[in-house]
Design an enzyme around this catalytic site. Structure first.
Site, PDB file in Angstrom:
ATOM      1  CE1 TYR A 141      -3.275  -2.900   0.845  1.00 28.47           C
ATOM      2  CE2 TYR A 141      -4.576  -0.918   1.149  1.00 28.47           C
ATOM      3  CZ  TYR A 141      -4.505  -2.277   0.955  1.00 28.47           C
ATOM      4  OH  TYR A 141      -5.654  -3.015   0.871  1.00 28.47           O
ATOM      5  CE  LYS A 189       3.008 -18.004  -1.679  1.00 28.37           C
ATOM      6  NZ  LYS A 189       2.254 -19.285  -1.658  1.00 28.37           N
ATOM      7  CG  ASP A 221      -0.681 -20.552  -0.198  1.00 32.57           C
ATOM      8  OD1 ASP A 221      -0.200 -20.468   0.955  1.00 32.57           O
ATOM      9  OD2 ASP A 221      -0.117 -21.189  -1.116  1.00 32.57           O
ATOM     10  CG  ASP A 245      -7.789  -5.202   1.961  1.00 35.73           C
ATOM     11  OD1 ASP A 245      -8.747  -4.724   2.600  1.00 35.73           O
ATOM     12  OD2 ASP A 245      -7.750  -5.247   0.715  1.00 35.73           O
ATOM     13  CG  ASP A 249     -13.248  -7.759   2.516  1.00 33.09           C
ATOM     14  OD1 ASP A 249     -13.006  -6.938   3.421  1.00 33.09           O
ATOM     15  OD2 ASP A 249     -13.810  -7.451   1.445  1.00 33.09           O
TER      16      ASP A 249
HETATM   17  C1  IPM Z   1     -10.316  -1.675   4.091  1.00 32.67           C
HETATM   18  C2  IPM Z   1     -10.544  -1.129   2.712  1.00 32.67           C
HETATM   19  C3  IPM Z   1      -9.414  -0.171   2.348  1.00 32.67           C
HETATM   20  C4  IPM Z   1      -8.117  -0.934   2.383  1.00 32.67           C
HETATM   21  C5  IPM Z   1      -9.590   0.561   0.993  1.00 32.67           C
HETATM   22  C6  IPM Z   1     -10.908   1.265   0.902  1.00 32.67           C
HETATM   23  C7  IPM Z   1      -8.449   1.496   0.737  1.00 32.67           C
HETATM   24  O1  IPM Z   1     -10.659  -2.170   1.782  1.00 32.67           O
HETATM   25  O2  IPM Z   1     -10.230  -0.864   5.030  1.00 32.67           O
HETATM   26  O3  IPM Z   1     -10.223  -2.890   4.250  1.00 32.67           O
HETATM   27  O4  IPM Z   1      -7.771  -1.602   1.383  1.00 32.67           O
HETATM   28  O5  IPM Z   1      -7.426  -0.860   3.398  1.00 32.67           O
HETATM   29 MN    MN Z   2     -10.656  -4.150   2.697  1.00 33.58          MN
END
Ligand code: IPM
Ligand code: MN
Length: 364
Positions: A141, A189, A221, A245, A249
């Site tokens: 990032y 990794k 993975d 990240d 999710d």
């Molecule tokens: C999160 C989001 C952010 C990230 C984006 C919106 C930049 O996906 O907070 O998980 O990738 O950190």
């Molecule tokens: Mn995210």
């Protein structure tokens, strides 16, 4: 207790969900005799439109002048063709870096009531309770160089970490492990990437300071599979920015909806609190958004920035109770065999607020 909170609601469903979180924090302040002051500033797409930049200087200044920042979400389809540094997301990355928090705590747990909403079998997720510690200021990032060279038709990003950056986030994760089940899983990794080899070696170094915490290492993975197969085996999961990240999710599958997940970013000048979900432009302004991730982020403000642990726990209990009573937002009602009532964003916020009020009254 005095607390200055800056609300950067941002785009899409951000304003709707942060409104509900703020209303509950106001209730907690009123009933407990605390002084919480709230101000608002723009970030993301709304700031691009109004100020020509995703993070106006005045938002940074107000954030640095507060005790905690509550962020909604950023992003919108109309900005999709912009380069990364001009997009709403750039505003979020800039505020993260200006505030300096490097340890992003993302708790993910299975709510019994929402098990029916998860595609995973109830006996797999029942009792799962994971705390992800995502490094937030390094890796791909922020690594330099980064570029899309249109002439040579190549593009590159840099996954870069220094030892010190790994040490500081690892210490936070180990300390949190001590307050939980004393088990830490570090994800990398290291079978392919030098940066992961540094990561793993450094985590092992820090582990020596915490002999009471059991450490294991997983490749990312394999970890993405283990999380779905046996989520209960994990307690604190430490990982770098991009892997964190992605895995967080994924972990929303355990919880039943991405709309449930809160986060807190600690270690910098001012802590930053944001739900894990995005701006969801497709449902923005329709009262369909789930405010619980933002509400639980409010609870984390009380825990980590106000030292109000009991009040934080009361908000978390209230969320659980409202779910127990059968109330759902649309995202939590995809599987709704019992025909539970589906509430709007505002009505869900009001239910939790009402319950918080009762629990606070009962607690004194
Ligand atoms: C999160 C989001 C952010 C990230 C984006 C919106 C930049 O996906 O907070 O998980 O990738 O950190
Ligand atoms: Mn995210």
């Amino acid at each position: 207790m005095k607390l200055k909170i800056l609300v950067t609601a941002g785009d899409g469903i951000g304003p709707e969900v942060t409104n509900e979180s703020v209303a509950i924090l106001r209730e907690v302040a009123a009933l407990g005799g605390h002084t919480f002051t709230f101000s608002e500033r723009r970030i993301g797409g709304v700031a691009i439109v109004a100020d020509g930049t995703p993070l106006p200087a005045d938002t940074i200044a107000a954030a640095l002048d507060s005790d905690a920042v509550l962020l909604g979400a950023v992003g919108g389809n109309e900005f999709n063709s912009l380069p990364p540094d001009k997009r709403p997301e750039a505003g979020l990355l800039q505020i993260r870096s200006a505030l300096g928090g490097f340890a992003n705590l993302r708790p993910a747990f299975a709510f019994k009531e929402l098990a029916v909403n998860s595609p995973l079998r109830p006996e797999v997720i029942d009792g799962a309770d994971i705390l992800f510690v995502r490094e937030l200021l390094g890796g791909l990032y922020f690594g330099q160089p980064r570029e899309w060279n249109r002439e040579t038709k190549e593009a590159w990003n840099t996954m870069r970490y220094t030892r010190d950056e790994v040490v500081r986030v690892a210490r936070v994760a180990f300390q949190l492990s001590r307050k939980r089940r004393k088990k830490l899983t570090s994800v990398d990794k290291a079978n392919v990437l030098e940066v992961s080899q540094l990561w793993r070696a450094t985590v092992n170094e820090v582990a020596a300071e915490f002999p009471d915490v059991a450490v294991e290492h997983q490749y990312v993975d394999a970890m993405s599979m283990h999380l779905m197969n046996r989520p209960r085996d994990f307690d604190v999961v430490l990982t770098e920015n991009l892997f964190g990240d992605i895995l967080t999710d994924e972990s929303s599958v355990i919880t039943g909806s991405l709309g449930m997940l809160p986060s807190a970013t600690l270690g910098g000048k001012v802590n930053l609190y944001e739900p894990v979900h995005g701006s969801a432009p497709d449902i923005a302004g329709k009262g369909l958004a789930n405010p619980l991730g933002a509400i639980l982020s409010g609870a984390l403000i009380l825990r980590h920035s106000a030292g109000l642990e009991a009040e934080a726990a009361i908000i978390e209990t209230a969320v659980r109770k409202v779910l127990e009573q059968g109330f759902r937002t649309a995202d939590l009602a995809r599987a709704n065999p019992q025909g539970f009532p589906v509430l709007s964003t505002k009505d869900m916020g009001a239910k939790v607020r009402e319950t918080v009020k009762q629990l606070l009254a009962a607690s004194r």
